[in-house]
Scaffold this active site. Structure first.
Site, mmCIF file in Angstrom:
data_model
loop_
_atom_site.group_PDB
_atom_site.id
_atom_site.type_symbol
_atom_site.label_atom_id
_atom_site.label_comp_id
_atom_site.label_asym_id
_atom_site.label_seq_id
_atom_site.Cartn_x
_atom_site.Cartn_y
_atom_site.Cartn_z
ATOM 1 N N LYS A 135 0.834 -1.216 0.000
ATOM 2 C CA LYS A 135 0.000 0.000 0.000
ATOM 3 C C LYS A 135 0.854 1.244 0.000
ATOM 4 O O LYS A 135 0.470 2.258 -0.581
ATOM 5 C CB LYS A 135 -0.962 -0.005 1.191
ATOM 6 C CG LYS A 135 -2.084 -1.007 0.996
ATOM 7 C CD LYS A 135 -3.339 -0.640 1.740
ATOM 8 C CE LYS A 135 -4.453 -1.585 1.363
ATOM 9 N NZ LYS A 135 -5.599 -1.553 2.276
ATOM 10 N N LYS A 147 -4.639 -10.135 -7.015
ATOM 11 C CA LYS A 147 -5.880 -10.482 -6.323
ATOM 12 C C LYS A 147 -7.024 -9.602 -6.808
ATOM 13 O O LYS A 147 -6.781 -8.446 -7.194
ATOM 14 C CB LYS A 147 -5.626 -10.382 -4.812
ATOM 15 C CG LYS A 147 -6.394 -9.372 -4.065
ATOM 16 C CD LYS A 147 -6.143 -9.423 -2.578
ATOM 17 C CE LYS A 147 -6.460 -8.030 -2.041
ATOM 18 N NZ LYS A 147 -6.461 -7.887 -0.625
ATOM 19 N N LYS A 161 -11.069 -4.326 -4.524
ATOM 20 C CA LYS A 161 -11.963 -3.170 -4.658
ATOM 21 C C LYS A 161 -11.269 -2.043 -5.406
ATOM 22 O O LYS A 161 -11.898 -1.235 -6.054
ATOM 23 C CB LYS A 161 -12.305 -2.603 -3.271
ATOM 24 C CG LYS A 161 -13.046 -3.522 -2.344
ATOM 25 C CD LYS A 161 -13.365 -2.765 -1.039
ATOM 26 C CE LYS A 161 -13.759 -3.688 0.091
ATOM 27 N NZ LYS A 161 -12.641 -4.152 0.910
HETATM 28 P P1 TYM Z 1 -10.692 -6.425 3.196
HETATM 29 O O1 TYM Z 1 -11.743 -5.400 3.382
HETATM 30 O O2 TYM Z 1 -9.613 -6.158 2.211
HETATM 31 O O3 TYM Z 1 -11.341 -7.797 2.808
HETATM 32 C C1 TYM Z 1 -12.385 -8.378 3.582
HETATM 33 C C2 TYM Z 1 -12.268 -9.888 3.546
HETATM 34 O O4 TYM Z 1 -12.321 -10.372 2.210
HETATM 35 C C3 TYM Z 1 -11.174 -11.177 1.935
HETATM 36 N N1 TYM Z 1 -10.763 -10.937 0.538
HETATM 37 C C4 TYM Z 1 -10.539 -11.905 -0.354
HETATM 38 N N2 TYM Z 1 -10.604 -13.239 -0.250
HETATM 39 C C5 TYM Z 1 -10.340 -13.955 -1.360
HETATM 40 N N3 TYM Z 1 -9.994 -13.411 -2.547
HETATM 41 C C6 TYM Z 1 -9.903 -12.074 -2.693
HETATM 42 N N4 TYM Z 1 -9.590 -11.546 -3.859
HETATM 43 C C7 TYM Z 1 -10.176 -11.248 -1.551
HETATM 44 N N5 TYM Z 1 -10.205 -9.917 -1.350
HETATM 45 C C8 TYM Z 1 -10.556 -9.738 -0.055
HETATM 46 C C9 TYM Z 1 -10.119 -10.688 2.918
HETATM 47 O O5 TYM Z 1 -9.156 -11.679 3.172
HETATM 48 C C10 TYM Z 1 -10.943 -10.391 4.141
HETATM 49 O O6 TYM Z 1 -11.188 -11.563 4.885
HETATM 50 N N6 TYM Z 1 -8.025 -5.526 7.246
HETATM 51 C C11 TYM Z 1 -9.154 -6.253 6.735
HETATM 52 C C12 TYM Z 1 -10.466 -5.886 7.399
HETATM 53 C C13 TYM Z 1 -10.430 -6.059 8.872
HETATM 54 C C14 TYM Z 1 -10.456 -7.299 9.572
HETATM 55 C C15 TYM Z 1 -10.400 -6.960 10.962
HETATM 56 C C16 TYM Z 1 -10.523 -8.640 9.174
HETATM 57 C C17 TYM Z 1 -10.376 -5.050 9.787
HETATM 58 N N7 TYM Z 1 -10.359 -5.616 11.049
HETATM 59 C C18 TYM Z 1 -10.374 -7.931 11.939
HETATM 60 C C19 TYM Z 1 -10.519 -9.627 10.166
HETATM 61 C C20 TYM Z 1 -10.453 -9.269 11.523
HETATM 62 C C21 TYM Z 1 -9.272 -5.937 5.268
HETATM 63 O O7 TYM Z 1 -8.757 -4.967 4.780
HETATM 64 O O8 TYM Z 1 -10.047 -6.811 4.598
#
Ligand code: TYM
Length: 334
Positions: free
Chosen positions: A115, A197, A200
């Protein structure tokens, strides 16, 4: 544990529209776990501001994420679905845990490296300490399990290390969480560049299926997905485009990659891509319809937001009181 039930915590950022990656890697698994655990599902809006956000868009995205959770089948009467920013304990615990996290640990986080390369003009301290806020999210609710996609495993490992370190100093304060990875699709790739990957923030909108995309858009994106040379539907590292589509298809249908190879033996890529599109639509069309229904029922959603934030605050405060006492802050006289 909460009244004999194991606790689950997970969250998603509200930086943009949720993708099929979010659905397969996280939401779909969440739905399967709600019977087994006491679940807390947060909309991680505090996490979202490491990148500049337009206020109105942030508000809309956060509400859309919350409604998508519900529309995907998470019952807001059984699961605590809430905005992270409605529970100030997250930020408070994050500060305390900052003091139990080393710069060297944060420097190793691959997401920080990625990032900061992407947003070189805004490498703020929040981007660096982001994983500590994530640890605070999880530890506040004493979570036993955290379902995530592959990309979040390193952050989860850090949350475990922080919990163990804190417990080592102060005794048994935090439950040490375990990751939960679904069987399929722990990492869904871009439809236009299967080395990346699905995200968004993908600049190419055709690379990414959004959960709320309409039927025709999903079909079009699947049909335009990049495929590889040759014409056989094979699950192989030499065919990253087809492999990704097979991952999507297996996670939608529950079939194994071998079954999919057999199903499409002698058939071309075109037929396979249509089938993938149909499988995705049959899963996402009802989610979108339910989302649209919820969008029209403002009073119902508002009431849920209020009720669930109160529940989240109650449990978060409970942990925070314990932490404050252990660290040695003076007791609050009410
Ligand atoms: P975020 O918002 O990027 O993604 C949310 C969840 O979706 C999964 N994910 C994917 N899984 C498979 N293939 C993909 N292309 C893909 N893109 C996203 C992510 O692994 C995630 O499970 N930091 C975290 C959000 C967060 C969080 C937490 C998660 C904040 N606090 C506490 C778990 C526990 C994040 O940015 O996820």
């Amino acid at each position: 544990m909460l009244n004999g039930e194991k606790i689950l915590f997970s969250a998603m950022q509200s930086t943009g529209k949720l993708t099929l990656g979010n659905y397969v890697g996280a939401l779909k698994n969440w739905g399967k776990l709600t019977e087994e655990y006491r679940c807390f599902y947060s909309v991680a809006d505090l996490h979202s501001i490491t990148v500049r956000q337009d206020p109105a868009a942030l508000r809309k995205n956060a509400r859309d994420v919350l409604m998508t959770y519900i529309a995907s089948g998470l019952d807001p009467k059984k699961n605590c679905i809430y905005y992270q920013s409605h529970v100030s304990a997250h930020a408070e615990l994050a500060w305390m845990l900052d003091c139990f996290t080393y710069m060297g640990e944060l420097n190793r986080m691959t997401q920080f490296k990625d990032k900061s390369a992407k947003h070189a003009d805004n490498i703020n301290a929040g981007l660096f300490t982001y994983p500590v806020l994530m640890a605070a999210d999880i530890l506040l609710y004493q979570a036993d399990v955290v379902p995530v996609g592959n990309d979040q495993l390193q952050h989860l490992e850090l949350a475990r290390d922080i919990a163990l370190r804190f417990n080592h100093v102060y005794g048994d304060v935090f439950t040490v969480p375990e990751p939960y990875l679904g069987k399929h699709g722990a990492r869904i790739k871009s439809l236009q560049d299967p080395t990346q990957k699905m995200s968004k923030s993908d600049e190419n909108p055709n690379g990414c299926i959004y959960i709320l995309d309409d039927h025709d858009t999903i079909m079009r994106k699947c049909k335009r997905a990049i495929t590889d040379s040759g014409s056989e539907v094979l699950y192989s590292d030499d065919k990253p485009g087809i492999k990704n589509l097979i991952d999507i298809y297996t996670s939608m249908t529950g079939k194994t990659p071998e079954e999919v190879e057999k199903e499409f033996e002698g058939k071309g890529y075109g037929e396979f891509k249509t089938a993938v599109g149909e499988a995705v639509c049959s899963e996402l069309d009802p989610v979108r319809q339910e989302y649209e229904r919820l969008s029209k029922d403002k009073a119902y959603v508002d009431a849920l937001i209020k009720e669930n934030a109160e529940t989240a605050r109650y449990y978060a405060e409970k942990t925070l009181r314990k932490v404050r006492k252990k660290i040695g802050f003076p007791e609050i006289v009410r």
